[in-house]
Design a protein around this motif. Structure first.
Motif, PDB file in Angstrom:
ATOM      1  N   GLN A  26      41.858  33.627  47.431  1.00  0.00           N
ATOM      2  CA  GLN A  26      41.346  34.415  46.320  1.00  0.00           C
ATOM      3  C   GLN A  26      41.248  33.510  45.109  1.00  0.00           C
ATOM      4  OE1 GLN A  26      43.268  38.160  45.595  1.00  0.00           O
ATOM      5  NE2 GLN A  26      43.141  38.770  47.716  1.00  0.00           N
ATOM      6  N   VAL A  27      40.311  33.846  44.203  1.00  0.00           N
ATOM      7  CA  VAL A  27      40.078  33.006  43.038  1.00  0.00           C
ATOM      8  C   VAL A  27      40.090  33.855  41.769  1.00  0.00           C
ATOM      9  CG1 VAL A  27      38.565  31.309  41.940  1.00  0.00           C
ATOM     10  CG2 VAL A  27      38.584  31.527  44.442  1.00  0.00           C
ATOM     11  N   VAL A  28      40.955  33.471  40.835  1.00  0.00           N
ATOM     12  CA  VAL A  28      40.920  34.036  39.492  1.00  0.00           C
ATOM     13  C   VAL A  28      40.046  33.093  38.671  1.00  0.00           C
ATOM     14  CG1 VAL A  28      42.254  34.589  37.424  1.00  0.00           C
ATOM     15  CG2 VAL A  28      43.179  35.124  39.695  1.00  0.00           C
ATOM     16  N   VAL A  29      38.883  33.585  38.266  1.00  0.00           N
ATOM     17  CA  VAL A  29      37.945  32.805  37.464  1.00  0.00           C
ATOM     18  C   VAL A  29      38.122  33.218  36.013  1.00  0.00           C
ATOM     19  CG1 VAL A  29      35.516  32.297  36.997  1.00  0.00           C
ATOM     20  CG2 VAL A  29      36.275  32.694  39.360  1.00  0.00           C
ATOM     21  N   GLY A  34      38.913  33.335  28.114  1.00  0.00           N
ATOM     22  CA  GLY A  34      40.113  33.738  28.835  1.00  0.00           C
ATOM     23  C   GLY A  34      39.971  35.052  29.577  1.00  0.00           C
ATOM     24  N   GLN A  35      38.736  35.549  29.692  1.00  0.00           N
ATOM     25  CA  GLN A  35      38.515  36.773  30.462  1.00  0.00           C
ATOM     26  C   GLN A  35      38.343  36.424  31.933  1.00  0.00           C
ATOM     27  OE1 GLN A  35      35.985  39.846  28.962  1.00  0.00           O
ATOM     28  NE2 GLN A  35      35.967  38.933  26.906  1.00  0.00           N
ATOM     29  N   ALA A  36      38.764  37.327  32.798  1.00  0.00           N
ATOM     30  CA  ALA A  36      38.722  37.094  34.240  1.00  0.00           C
ATOM     31  C   ALA A  36      37.528  37.799  34.871  1.00  0.00           C
ATOM     32  CB  ALA A  36      40.010  37.579  34.891  1.00  0.00           C
ATOM     33  N   LEU A  37      37.013  37.177  35.913  1.00  0.00           N
ATOM     34  CA  LEU A  37      35.902  37.737  36.673  1.00  0.00           C
ATOM     35  C   LEU A  37      36.444  38.675  37.745  1.00  0.00           C
ATOM     36  CD1 LEU A  37      32.786  37.513  37.247  1.00  0.00           C
ATOM     37  CD2 LEU A  37      33.432  35.901  39.029  1.00  0.00           C
ATOM     38  N   TRP A  47      38.105  47.361  42.329  1.00  0.00           N
ATOM     39  CA  TRP A  47      37.880  46.048  41.729  1.00  0.00           C
ATOM     40  C   TRP A  47      38.869  45.040  42.303  1.00  0.00           C
ATOM     41  CZ3 TRP A  47      33.915  44.892  38.461  1.00  0.00           C
ATOM     42  CH2 TRP A  47      33.205  45.972  37.928  1.00  0.00           C
ATOM     43  N   GLU A  48      38.373  43.818  42.521  1.00  0.00           N
ATOM     44  CA  GLU A  48      39.188  42.736  43.081  1.00  0.00           C
ATOM     45  C   GLU A  48      38.740  41.408  42.498  1.00  0.00           C
ATOM     46  OE1 GLU A  48      38.805  42.812  47.336  1.00  0.00           O
ATOM     47  OE2 GLU A  48      40.224  44.468  47.499  1.00  0.00           O
ATOM     48  N   PHE A  49      39.492  40.378  42.827  1.00  0.00           N
ATOM     49  CA  PHE A  49      39.076  39.013  42.530  1.00  0.00           C
ATOM     50  C   PHE A  49      38.239  38.514  43.708  1.00  0.00           C
ATOM     51  CE2 PHE A  49      43.098  39.467  40.202  1.00  0.00           C
ATOM     52  CZ  PHE A  49      42.654  39.157  38.926  1.00  0.00           C
ATOM     53  N   PRO A  50      37.311  37.587  43.465  1.00  0.00           N
ATOM     54  CA  PRO A  50      36.551  37.019  44.584  1.00  0.00           C
ATOM     55  C   PRO A  50      37.487  36.380  45.607  1.00  0.00           C
ATOM     56  CG  PRO A  50      35.598  36.373  42.484  1.00  0.00           C
ATOM     57  CD  PRO A  50      36.908  37.038  42.173  1.00  0.00           C
ATOM     58  N   GLY A  51      37.153  36.524  46.868  1.00  0.00           N
ATOM     59  CA  GLY A  51      37.959  35.917  47.914  1.00  0.00           C
ATOM     60  C   GLY A  51      37.582  36.456  49.265  1.00  0.00           C
ATOM     61  N   GLY A  52      38.236  35.918  50.280  1.00  0.00           N
ATOM     62  CA  GLY A  52      37.949  36.398  51.613  1.00  0.00           C
ATOM     63  C   GLY A  52      38.638  35.579  52.678  1.00  0.00           C
ATOM     64  N   HIS A 120      25.563  36.703  40.613  1.00  0.00           N
ATOM     65  CA  HIS A 120      24.855  37.735  41.365  1.00  0.00           C
ATOM     66  C   HIS A 120      25.784  38.265  42.439  1.00  0.00           C
ATOM     67  CE1 HIS A 120      24.215  35.280  44.960  1.00  0.00           C
ATOM     68  NE2 HIS A 120      23.923  34.290  44.150  1.00  0.00           N
ATOM     69  N   ALA A 121      25.802  39.562  42.591  1.00  0.00           N
ATOM     70  CA  ALA A 121      26.662  40.204  43.581  1.00  0.00           C
ATOM     71  C   ALA A 121      26.058  40.066  44.967  1.00  0.00           C
ATOM     72  CB  ALA A 121      26.847  41.679  43.229  1.00  0.00           C
ATOM     73  N   GLU A 122      26.895  39.741  45.953  1.00  0.00           N
ATOM     74  CA  GLU A 122      26.477  39.711  47.351  1.00  0.00           C
ATOM     75  C   GLU A 122      26.410  41.167  47.809  1.00  0.00           C
ATOM     76  OE1 GLU A 122      25.714  39.821  50.768  1.00  0.00           O
ATOM     77  OE2 GLU A 122      27.856  39.812  51.094  1.00  0.00           O
ATOM     78  N   GLU A 123      25.220  41.694  47.935  1.00  0.00           N
ATOM     79  CA  GLU A 123      24.979  43.133  48.062  1.00  0.00           C
ATOM     80  C   GLU A 123      25.706  43.820  49.210  1.00  0.00           C
ATOM     81  OE1 GLU A 123      20.778  43.730  48.094  1.00  0.00           O
ATOM     82  OE2 GLU A 123      20.531  42.865  46.086  1.00  0.00           O
ATOM     83  N   SER A 124      26.004  43.119  50.298  1.00  0.00           N
ATOM     84  CA  SER A 124      26.667  43.791  51.408  1.00  0.00           C
ATOM     85  C   SER A 124      28.163  43.981  51.151  1.00  0.00           C
ATOM     86  CB  SER A 124      26.455  43.017  52.711  1.00  0.00           C
ATOM     87  OG  SER A 124      27.163  41.799  52.690  1.00  0.00           O
ATOM     88  N   GLU A 125      28.724  43.258  50.162  1.00  0.00           N
ATOM     89  CA  GLU A 125      30.160  43.348  49.896  1.00  0.00           C
ATOM     90  C   GLU A 125      30.507  43.769  48.478  1.00  0.00           C
ATOM     91  OE1 GLU A 125      32.685  40.181  51.427  1.00  0.00           O
ATOM     92  OE2 GLU A 125      30.934  39.327  52.409  1.00  0.00           O
ATOM     93  N   VAL A 126      29.619  43.487  47.516  1.00  0.00           N
ATOM     94  CA  VAL A 126      29.949  43.648  46.100  1.00  0.00           C
ATOM     95  C   VAL A 126      28.879  44.487  45.404  1.00  0.00           C
ATOM     96  CG1 VAL A 126      30.361  42.393  43.939  1.00  0.00           C
ATOM     97  CG2 VAL A 126      31.088  41.391  46.113  1.00  0.00           C
ATOM     98  N   THR A 127      29.315  45.517  44.653  1.00  0.00           N
ATOM     99  CA  THR A 127      28.346  46.340  43.922  1.00  0.00           C
ATOM    100  C   THR A 127      28.118  45.858  42.500  1.00  0.00           C
ATOM    101  OG1 THR A 127      30.029  47.918  43.185  1.00  0.00           O
ATOM    102  CG2 THR A 127      28.866  48.424  45.242  1.00  0.00           C
ATOM    103  N   GLU A 128      29.151  45.281  41.878  1.00  0.00           N
ATOM    104  CA  GLU A 128      28.985  44.754  40.526  1.00  0.00           C
ATOM    105  C   GLU A 128      30.038  43.703  40.235  1.00  0.00           C
ATOM    106  OE1 GLU A 128      29.979  47.552  37.218  1.00  0.00           O
ATOM    107  OE2 GLU A 128      30.462  48.950  38.847  1.00  0.00           O
ATOM    108  N   ILE A 129      29.713  42.879  39.249  1.00  0.00           N
ATOM    109  CA  ILE A 129      30.577  41.789  38.814  1.00  0.00           C
ATOM    110  C   ILE A 129      30.693  41.888  37.305  1.00  0.00           C
ATOM    111  CG2 ILE A 129      30.801  39.281  38.650  1.00  0.00           C
ATOM    112  CD1 ILE A 129      29.000  39.072  41.108  1.00  0.00           C
ATOM    113  N   ALA A 130      31.910  41.688  36.774  1.00  0.00           N
ATOM    114  CA  ALA A 130      32.093  41.757  35.326  1.00  0.00           C
ATOM    115  C   ALA A 130      33.317  40.968  34.902  1.00  0.00           C
ATOM    116  CB  ALA A 130      32.237  43.212  34.889  1.00  0.00           C
ATOM    117  N   PHE A 131      33.244  40.417  33.696  1.00  0.00           N
ATOM    118  CA  PHE A 131      34.400  39.759  33.088  1.00  0.00           C
ATOM    119  C   PHE A 131      35.161  40.785  32.257  1.00  0.00           C
ATOM    120  CE2 PHE A 131      31.926  36.022  34.079  1.00  0.00           C
ATOM    121  CZ  PHE A 131      32.878  35.047  34.337  1.00  0.00           C
TER     122      PHE A 131
END
Length: 164
Positions: A26-29, A34-37, A47-52, A120-131
């Motif tokens: 997992q990645v905390v961006v 100092g805001q996280a993705l 909501w989650e952090f990117p990872g897999g 850009h969100a990977e549509e099959s796994e992610v609906t939205e991305i935000a900081f």
């Protein structure tokens, strides 16, 4: 790549939904402010952090970079990823998916001080991305993401690698 066709997906064809032990990352961006993705999952709406999960032949940094690129479009050089925690406690990282699949994930958690570059969100796994500010994470957040956030904040407070 998305989930379909992945190593884990191939295993599921043989073992069904039973519990699997799965390595991943997992990645905390963090952006310059100092805001996280965070990303909202398609299947749970949380909501989650990117990872897999890892694919054959990958190491933890490779998993982190691949998942970050696939899910958000951000490209992180592997050498810029800083490991801050390992998350394996089944209380937080035994995952039950809406389709019945279960995994006990063992994740190495990384920090990357990225940018607010185009995502850009990977549509099959992610609906939205935000900081979001770390003090105001988006809700509802997954139990594992909440634990990763706790581990990260403890890492910042102590400077010590965290294991859970």
């Amino acid at each position: 790549m998305g989930h379909e066709g992945s190593y884990l997906w191939q295993l599921r064809q043989d073992v069904g939904s039973r519990l699997l032990l799965v390595p991943g990352a997992q990645v905390v961006v963090l952006d310059d402010d100092g805001q996280a993705l965070f990303q909202r999952r398609v299947d749970t709406g949380r909501w989650e952090f990117p990872g897999g999960a890892a694919e054959p032949g990958q190491n933890f940094r490779g998993v982190a970079c691949t998942e970050l690129a696939e899910e958000t479009g951000l490209i992180a050089p592997p050498t810029e990823l800083v490991p801050f925690a390992a998350l394996s406690d089944p209380q937080y990282h035994e995952l039950h998916y809406p389709n019945g699949d279960r995994v006990h994930a063992f994740a190495l958690c990384f920090l990357w001080r990225g940018t607010r570059g185009p995502t850009h969100a990977e549509e099959s796994e992610v609906t939205e991305i935000a900081f979001h500010p770390l003090t105001e994470p988006p809700q509802p957040m997954s139990r594992s993401a909440a634990r990763v956030l706790e581990l990260y904040l403890e890492y910042v407070r102590t400077g010590d690698f965290q294991a859970s």
